[in-house]
Scaffold this motif. Structure first.
Motif, PDB file in Angstrom:
ATOM      1  N   VAL A  89       0.864  -1.179   0.000  1.00  0.00           N
ATOM      2  CA  VAL A  89       0.000   0.000   0.000  1.00  0.00           C
ATOM      3  C   VAL A  89       0.901   1.230   0.000  1.00  0.00           C
ATOM      4  O   VAL A  89       1.799   1.349   0.840  1.00  0.00           O
ATOM      5  N   ASP A  90       0.660   2.124  -0.955  1.00  0.00           N
ATOM      6  CA  ASP A  90       1.350   3.413  -0.997  1.00  0.00           C
ATOM      7  C   ASP A  90       0.311   4.491  -0.745  1.00  0.00           C
ATOM      8  O   ASP A  90      -0.724   4.520  -1.430  1.00  0.00           O
ATOM      9  N   ILE A  91       0.565   5.330   0.236  1.00  0.00           N
ATOM     10  CA  ILE A  91      -0.331   6.458   0.502  1.00  0.00           C
ATOM     11  C   ILE A  91       0.482   7.736   0.412  1.00  0.00           C
ATOM     12  O   ILE A  91       1.570   7.840   0.977  1.00  0.00           O
ATOM     13  N   GLU A  92      -0.069   8.687  -0.314  1.00  0.00           N
ATOM     14  CA  GLU A  92       0.497  10.022  -0.401  1.00  0.00           C
ATOM     15  C   GLU A  92      -0.537  10.997   0.156  1.00  0.00           C
ATOM     16  O   GLU A  92      -1.701  10.971  -0.261  1.00  0.00           O
ATOM     17  N   VAL A  93      -0.115  11.829   1.106  1.00  0.00           N
ATOM     18  CA  VAL A  93      -0.985  12.845   1.687  1.00  0.00           C
ATOM     19  C   VAL A  93      -0.401  14.204   1.336  1.00  0.00           C
ATOM     20  O   VAL A  93       0.745  14.497   1.672  1.00  0.00           O
ATOM     21  N   ASP A  94      -1.196  15.000   0.626  1.00  0.00           N
ATOM     22  CA  ASP A  94      -0.780  16.341   0.234  1.00  0.00           C
ATOM     23  C   ASP A  94      -1.304  17.365   1.226  1.00  0.00           C
ATOM     24  O   ASP A  94      -2.457  17.285   1.652  1.00  0.00           O
ATOM     25  N   LEU A  95      -0.475  18.344   1.547  1.00  0.00           N
ATOM     26  CA  LEU A  95      -0.897  19.552   2.248  1.00  0.00           C
ATOM     27  C   LEU A  95      -0.961  20.629   1.182  1.00  0.00           C
ATOM     28  O   LEU A  95      -0.013  20.783   0.398  1.00  0.00           O
ATOM     29  N   GLY A  96      -2.061  21.340   1.120  1.00  0.00           N
ATOM     30  CA  GLY A  96      -2.185  22.362   0.093  1.00  0.00           C
ATOM     31  C   GLY A  96      -3.153  23.449   0.474  1.00  0.00           C
ATOM     32  O   GLY A  96      -3.721  23.459   1.575  1.00  0.00           O
ATOM     33  N   LYS A  97      -3.319  24.370  -0.465  1.00  0.00           N
ATOM     34  CA  LYS A  97      -4.192  25.521  -0.237  1.00  0.00           C
ATOM     35  C   LYS A  97      -5.183  25.673  -1.383  1.00  0.00           C
ATOM     36  O   LYS A  97      -4.881  25.353  -2.523  1.00  0.00           O
ATOM     37  N   THR A  98      -6.329  26.184  -1.026  1.00  0.00           N
ATOM     38  CA  THR A  98      -7.324  26.674  -1.971  1.00  0.00           C
ATOM     39  C   THR A  98      -7.705  28.045  -1.437  1.00  0.00           C
ATOM     40  O   THR A  98      -8.236  28.148  -0.324  1.00  0.00           O
ATOM     41  N   GLY A  99      -7.359  29.076  -2.185  1.00  0.00           N
ATOM     42  CA  GLY A  99      -7.521  30.430  -1.665  1.00  0.00           C
ATOM     43  C   GLY A  99      -6.597  30.601  -0.472  1.00  0.00           C
ATOM     44  O   GLY A  99      -5.415  30.262  -0.536  1.00  0.00           O
ATOM     45  N   ASP A 100      -7.147  31.062   0.643  1.00  0.00           N
ATOM     46  CA  ASP A 100      -6.363  31.248   1.867  1.00  0.00           C
ATOM     47  C   ASP A 100      -6.498  30.077   2.838  1.00  0.00           C
ATOM     48  O   ASP A 100      -5.920  30.104   3.920  1.00  0.00           O
ATOM     49  N   ALA A 101      -7.279  29.057   2.464  1.00  0.00           N
ATOM     50  CA  ALA A 101      -7.544  27.935   3.367  1.00  0.00           C
ATOM     51  C   ALA A 101      -6.617  26.752   3.068  1.00  0.00           C
ATOM     52  O   ALA A 101      -6.296  26.473   1.920  1.00  0.00           O
ATOM     53  N   TYR A 102      -6.208  26.058   4.126  1.00  0.00           N
ATOM     54  CA  TYR A 102      -5.347  24.875   4.018  1.00  0.00           C
ATOM     55  C   TYR A 102      -6.196  23.614   4.072  1.00  0.00           C
ATOM     56  O   TYR A 102      -7.167  23.532   4.839  1.00  0.00           O
ATOM     57  N   PHE A 103      -5.795  22.613   3.287  1.00  0.00           N
ATOM     58  CA  PHE A 103      -6.494  21.334   3.244  1.00  0.00           C
ATOM     59  C   PHE A 103      -5.479  20.214   3.047  1.00  0.00           C
ATOM     60  O   PHE A 103      -4.325  20.467   2.698  1.00  0.00           O
ATOM     61  N   ILE A 104      -5.941  18.977   3.265  1.00  0.00           N
ATOM     62  CA  ILE A 104      -5.157  17.810   2.884  1.00  0.00           C
ATOM     63  C   ILE A 104      -5.994  16.982   1.920  1.00  0.00           C
ATOM     64  O   ILE A 104      -7.220  17.072   1.895  1.00  0.00           O
ATOM     65  N   GLN A 105      -5.312  16.193   1.122  1.00  0.00           N
ATOM     66  CA  GLN A 105      -5.945  15.233   0.223  1.00  0.00           C
ATOM     67  C   GLN A 105      -5.033  14.015   0.158  1.00  0.00           C
ATOM     68  O   GLN A 105      -3.869  14.091   0.569  1.00  0.00           O
ATOM     69  N   ALA A 106      -5.560  12.898  -0.326  1.00  0.00           N
ATOM     70  CA  ALA A 106      -4.751  11.672  -0.323  1.00  0.00           C
ATOM     71  C   ALA A 106      -4.970  10.848  -1.579  1.00  0.00           C
ATOM     72  O   ALA A 106      -6.034  10.888  -2.198  1.00  0.00           O
ATOM     73  N   ARG A 107      -3.933  10.093  -1.918  1.00  0.00           N
ATOM     74  CA  ARG A 107      -3.973   9.092  -2.978  1.00  0.00           C
ATOM     75  C   ARG A 107      -3.497   7.773  -2.376  1.00  0.00           C
ATOM     76  O   ARG A 107      -2.482   7.743  -1.676  1.00  0.00           O
TER      77      ARG A 107
END
Length: 155
Positions: A89-107
């Motif tokens: 299992v490979d998991i990648e978790v991104d830290l990023g922004k949309t506008g001024d807000a921070y979010f995470i997403q994963a693959r």
């Protein structure tokens, strides 16, 4: 409803295998961490080549990956399917922004060489239904899961 990240700032990556070997340094400033599956002595989960000073995203990916790998084993057993010894299992978790807000997403990439695609997909989806980390993020972050068997990929 999840928010799509417009700009990825960093990505934490992990590679997890079901293993019976001890964790050992890989020689490139990374470490392998051996974890156990609760209640299943002798079945360890290995996080391979994690950075010596991991990021929060990598730690989250590692914990989720270890839990999800254990859930894959439970789901496979319930379906009377033997998982291949080279499953990973490979998991990648991104830290990023949309506008001024921070979010995470994963693959998530689940590799089950030699398992029929429909069976591997059913096991992967069942594992998400039981894994506490998958349940915690469901509907809260964007998650893409890919099941890979041989050279075939399914989303």
């Amino acid at each position: 409803m999840t928010t799509k990240i417009q700009t990825v700032l960093m990505t934490g990556k992990t590679h997890t295998t079901a293993s019976r070997r001890d964790g050992a340094p890989s020689g490139d400033d990374r470490i392998d961490i051996q974890m156990s599956i609760p209640g299943q002595a002798g079945n360890e989960i290995t996080l391979e080549a994690m950075q010596l000073h991991p990021t929060a995203e990598q730690l989250f990916a590692g914990a989720w990956s270890a839990c999800y790998t254990g859930a894959l084993g439970v789901a496979a057993k319930a379906k009377k399917v033997a998982l291949p010894s080279d499953m990973s299992v490979d998991i990648e978790v991104d830290l990023g922004k949309t506008g001024d807000a921070y979010f995470i997403q994963a693959r998530i990439d689940v590799r089950m060489p030699g398992v029929a695609l429909d069976v591997a997909e059913a096991i992967a989806h069942a594992a998400h239904d039981m894994c506490p980390y998958s349940k915690a993020v469901h509907g809260n972050i964007d998650v893409a899961t890919n099941v890979l068997v041989a050279d075939v990929v399914a989303a």
